[in-house]
Design an enzyme around this catalytic site. Structure first.
Site, PDB file in Angstrom:
ATOM      1  CG  ASP A 163      -2.343  -2.933  -2.062  1.00  0.00           C
ATOM      2  OD1 ASP A 163      -2.400  -2.747  -0.833  1.00  0.00           O
ATOM      3  OD2 ASP A 163      -2.137  -4.049  -2.578  1.00  0.00           O
ATOM      4  CG  ASP A 206       0.487  -3.447   1.382  1.00  0.00           C
ATOM      5  OD1 ASP A 206      -0.452  -3.304   2.181  1.00  0.00           O
ATOM      6  OD2 ASP A 206       0.427  -4.222   0.401  1.00  0.00           O
TER       7      ASP A 206
END
Length: 280
Positions: A163, A206
Site C-alpha cells: 500500500d 493504490d
C-alpha cells in the site's frame, strides 16, 4: 512490420535451414512479388515463367508453385506459398488449385483477425488499463493456481500486500494526473524487482499484490525491502512511503485465508508508523 520482410511463421515439409534463412523483401521471389502486387500467382514452371525465370531450387521436387496473399480489408497480413504438388494426374498446379488456395487465404485472414481480437479482449479483461499490470480478476485465478501447485510439489509460497502511504493526500494535493504517474512508477518498480515467475497485480486503488512462488518468508522480506527501497528513492513531488505486509501460505490455507493474513500484516505495518515491512 518493422523490417518489411517476410519470414516463415508456419510450415509443412520445409527443411530447418530454409526456415532459418528465409528473409524475403517486397518484390523478391514469388512471395515478395505477391506482397508487392497483392495478387495471387500461379507458376507452371519457374524456369520458363517470364516473371521469374530462375533455376528451380533443390529443396523443391517440381517446378510448379502457387502463392496467395492473406489480406483483410486493406491490410496485408502475410502470404501462403504452396509447392510440390503430388497428384496422380499431374504435378503442375491448375487455376482450380489457385482458386481453392485464394478461398483458403480469405478464411485464414478472418481466423487470424478473430484470434487477434480474442487476445486483445482477453488482455483487456485481465489487465489494469492505467498501469498495464494484471488486475484483481487475474490475481484471484493465478493465486488459486499457485496454491494448488504449492501443495502438489510441497513448495513455499508467499504473498506481498503493498500500500502506498498517504496516497489520497498526495492525490488531493498534486492532482489525479500526478497520482496516476505515481501508480505507473510503482508498476515499473515491481516489474524491475521481480522474477519472471512472480506475479504482480494492481489490487485496488493504490494497493498492489505480488505472488512469490517457491519463496519462503525470509526471501520474501528481502524482495519486499528491495521494492520499498526503490520506491523511497523515486523522484516525486514529496517524499512518500510504502507499507508492505507479507504472508506465507501454509497447508490447508486457501486464497481468502492467505489474503487475510497478508492484509493483517499490512495493517500492522501501518500501525507501526508506515513505510515498514511486516511478515507474519
Amino acid at each position: 512490420k518493422k523490417n518489411q520482410e517476410l519470414v516463415i511463421k508456419a510450415n509443412h515439409g520445409l527443411p530447418d535451414w530454409v526456415i532459418q534463412q528465409s528473409r524475403i523483401k517486397k518484390g523478391d521471389s514469388i512471395a515478395g512479388f505477391v506482397v508487392q502486387t497483392r495478387k495471387a500467382v500461379l507458376v507452371s514452371d519457374i524456369e520458363t515463367d517470364s516473371r521469374f525465370l530462375r533455376k528451380n531450387r533443390s529443396s523443391y521436387t517440381n517446378h510448379s508453385f502457387m502463392s496467395a496473399p492473406i489480406v483483410l480489408g486493406d491490410r496485408l497480413i502475410g502470404v501462403i506459398d504452396v509447392a510440390n504438388k503430388n497428384a496422380l494426374d499431374s504435378d503442375i498446379f491448375t487455376t482450380l488449385d489457385l482458386k481453392i488456395l485464394r478461398m483458403m487465404a480469405r478464411h485464414v485472414a478472418i481466423a487470424m483477425e478473430n484470434a487477434t481480437l480474442y487476445r486483445k479482449l482477453n488482455y483487456l479483461t485481465i489487465t489494469d488499463p492505467l498501469t498495464h499490470m494484471y488486475n484483481y480478476r487475474y490475481f484471484s485465478t493465478n493465486l488459486d493456481h499457485e496454491i494448488k501447485r504449492m501443495r502438489r510439489y510441497s513448495e513455499s509460497l508467499c504473498l506481498l500486500m503493498i500500500d502506498i502511504d498517504n496516497f489520497k493526500q498526495y492525490n488531493d494535493t498534486y492532482g489525479h494526473l500526478e497520482g496516476d504517474i505515481l501508480l505507473k512508477k510503482m508498476s515499473s518498480i515491481l516489474n524491475n524487482n521481480l522474477r519472471e515467475v512472480d506475479t504482480a497485480c494492481r489490487y485496488a486503488g493504490d494497493e498492489f499484490v505480488v505472488i512469490l512462488p517457491e519463496t519462503d518468508l525470509v526471501d520474501a522480506v528481502v524482495v519486499a525491502e528491495k521494492i520499498k527501497e526503490s520506491f523511497n528513492h523515486l523522484d516525486l513531488k514529496t517524499q512518500m512511503g510504502l507499507s508492505i505486509g507479507i504472508a506465507q501460505c501454509v497447508n490447508k490455507m486457501d486464497r481468502h485465508g492467505l489474503i487475510l493474513k497478508a492484509d493483517t500484516a499490512l495493517y500492522e505495518a501501518k500501525k507501526q508508523g508506515k513505510n515498514k515491512v511486516v511478515a507474519l
